[in-house]
Design a protein around this motif. Structure first.
Motif, PDB file in Angstrom:
ATOM      1  N   LYS A  43       0.858  -1.179   0.000  1.00 15.25           N
ATOM      2  CA  LYS A  43       0.000   0.000   0.000  1.00 15.25           C
ATOM      3  C   LYS A  43       0.897   1.232   0.000  1.00 15.25           C
ATOM      4  O   LYS A  43       1.812   1.351   0.805  1.00 15.25           O
ATOM      5  CB  LYS A  43      -0.894   0.009   1.230  1.00 15.25           C
ATOM      6  N   HIS A  44       0.631   2.152  -0.916  1.00 22.29           N
ATOM      7  CA  HIS A  44       1.404   3.387  -0.996  1.00 22.29           C
ATOM      8  C   HIS A  44       0.727   4.437  -0.129  1.00 22.29           C
ATOM      9  O   HIS A  44      -0.421   4.793  -0.358  1.00 22.29           O
ATOM     10  CB  HIS A  44       1.494   3.872  -2.442  1.00 22.29           C
ATOM     11  N   GLN A  45       1.457   4.914   0.880  1.00 24.54           N
ATOM     12  CA  GLN A  45       0.941   5.930   1.803  1.00 24.54           C
ATOM     13  C   GLN A  45       1.357   7.305   1.293  1.00 24.54           C
ATOM     14  O   GLN A  45       2.542   7.568   1.125  1.00 24.54           O
ATOM     15  CB  GLN A  45       1.501   5.686   3.204  1.00 24.54           C
ATOM     16  N   LYS A  46       0.376   8.151   1.031  1.00 28.92           N
ATOM     17  CA  LYS A  46       0.683   9.503   0.576  1.00 28.92           C
ATOM     18  C   LYS A  46       1.290  10.318   1.701  1.00 28.92           C
ATOM     19  O   LYS A  46       1.028  10.078   2.873  1.00 28.92           O
ATOM     20  CB  LYS A  46      -0.588  10.201   0.094  1.00 28.92           C
ATOM     21  N   GLN A  47       2.056  11.325   1.317  1.00 26.17           N
ATOM     22  CA  GLN A  47       2.674  12.189   2.304  1.00 26.17           C
ATOM     23  C   GLN A  47       1.649  13.200   2.798  1.00 26.17           C
ATOM     24  O   GLN A  47       0.841  13.731   2.040  1.00 26.17           O
ATOM     25  CB  GLN A  47       3.853  12.928   1.682  1.00 26.17           C
ATOM     26  N   THR A  48       1.682  13.447   4.115  1.00 21.80           N
ATOM     27  CA  THR A  48       0.868  14.501   4.717  1.00 21.80           C
ATOM     28  C   THR A  48       1.810  15.435   5.461  1.00 21.80           C
ATOM     29  O   THR A  48       3.025  15.264   5.424  1.00 21.80           O
ATOM     30  CB  THR A  48      -0.180  13.919   5.689  1.00 21.80           C
ATOM     31  N   ARG A  49       1.242  16.360   6.165  1.00 19.67           N
ATOM     32  CA  ARG A  49       2.104  17.299   6.911  1.00 19.67           C
ATOM     33  C   ARG A  49       2.867  16.612   8.033  1.00 19.67           C
ATOM     34  O   ARG A  49       3.963  17.029   8.391  1.00 19.67           O
ATOM     35  CB  ARG A  49       1.253  18.416   7.508  1.00 19.67           C
ATOM     36  N   THR A  50       2.275  15.585   8.605  1.00 17.17           N
ATOM     37  CA  THR A  50       2.903  14.930   9.754  1.00 17.17           C
ATOM     38  C   THR A  50       3.581  13.608   9.402  1.00 17.17           C
ATOM     39  O   THR A  50       4.473  13.174  10.110  1.00 17.17           O
ATOM     40  CB  THR A  50       1.851  14.660  10.841  1.00 17.17           C
ATOM     41  N   VAL A  51       3.154  12.953   8.318  1.00 15.40           N
ATOM     42  CA  VAL A  51       3.666  11.617   7.984  1.00 15.40           C
ATOM     43  C   VAL A  51       4.360  11.652   6.628  1.00 15.40           C
ATOM     44  O   VAL A  51       3.845  12.228   5.684  1.00 15.40           O
ATOM     45  CB  VAL A  51       2.495  10.597   7.937  1.00 15.40           C
ATOM     46  N   LYS A  52       5.549  11.027   6.562  1.00 12.03           N
ATOM     47  CA  LYS A  52       6.260  10.932   5.300  1.00 12.03           C
ATOM     48  C   LYS A  52       5.614   9.877   4.413  1.00 12.03           C
ATOM     49  O   LYS A  52       4.938   8.970   4.889  1.00 12.03           O
ATOM     50  CB  LYS A  52       7.722  10.535   5.552  1.00 12.03           C
ATOM     51  N   ALA A  53       5.850   9.991   3.117  1.00 11.68           N
ATOM     52  CA  ALA A  53       5.364   8.994   2.170  1.00 11.68           C
ATOM     53  C   ALA A  53       6.150   7.699   2.359  1.00 11.68           C
ATOM     54  O   ALA A  53       7.354   7.719   2.594  1.00 11.68           O
ATOM     55  CB  ALA A  53       5.528   9.502   0.752  1.00 11.68           C
ATOM     56  N   GLU A  54       5.456   6.571   2.263  1.00  5.57           N
ATOM     57  CA  GLU A  54       6.119   5.284   2.416  1.00  5.57           C
ATOM     58  C   GLU A  54       5.297   4.194   1.747  1.00  5.57           C
ATOM     59  O   GLU A  54       4.139   4.391   1.403  1.00  5.57           O
ATOM     60  CB  GLU A  54       6.330   4.945   3.895  1.00  5.57           C
TER      61      GLU A  54
END
Length: 101
Positions: A43-54
């Motif tokens: 699963k591709h996690q998009k980047q948000t203000r608090t969490v990096k993309a991974e």
């Protein structure tokens, strides 16, 4: 559906055939279960203000007909039956005859 959360099951068909794992989530309306370490998906996690993309690896749901309850006493997958005693319904292992919690 006879498989419940926290049951140990064995996969009997598919790419993960022979693997054992604990049921993390049961979805009776869809007839699917999520088993620990089985049917891994990325699963591709998009980047948000608090969490990096991974890129995450997580378990995907599989159909309940592709798993069987794993009986530790018999050391083999087994079917589940029901027994009624004193007005209460219990799940019973068909191989060992043991009442499941």
């Amino acid at each position: 559906m006879q498989i419940r959360k926290n049951d140990v099951v064995m996969v009997i068909t598919g790419k993960d055939k022979g693997k054992k794992g604990k049921v993390l989530k049961a979805m009776p309306k869809e007839n699917r279960v999520i088993v620990e370490g089985v049917n891994m998906q990325t699963k591709h996690q998009k980047q948000t203000r608090t969490v990096k993309a991974e890129i995450k690896n997580q378990e995907g749901p599989i159909h309940v007909s592709n798993v069987m309850y794993y009986d530790k006493k018999a050391n083999a997958p087994t079917r589940i039956g029901y027994k009624i005693e004193n007005g209460k319904k219990f799940r019973v292992s068909k191989k060992s005859g043991e009442v499941l919690e």
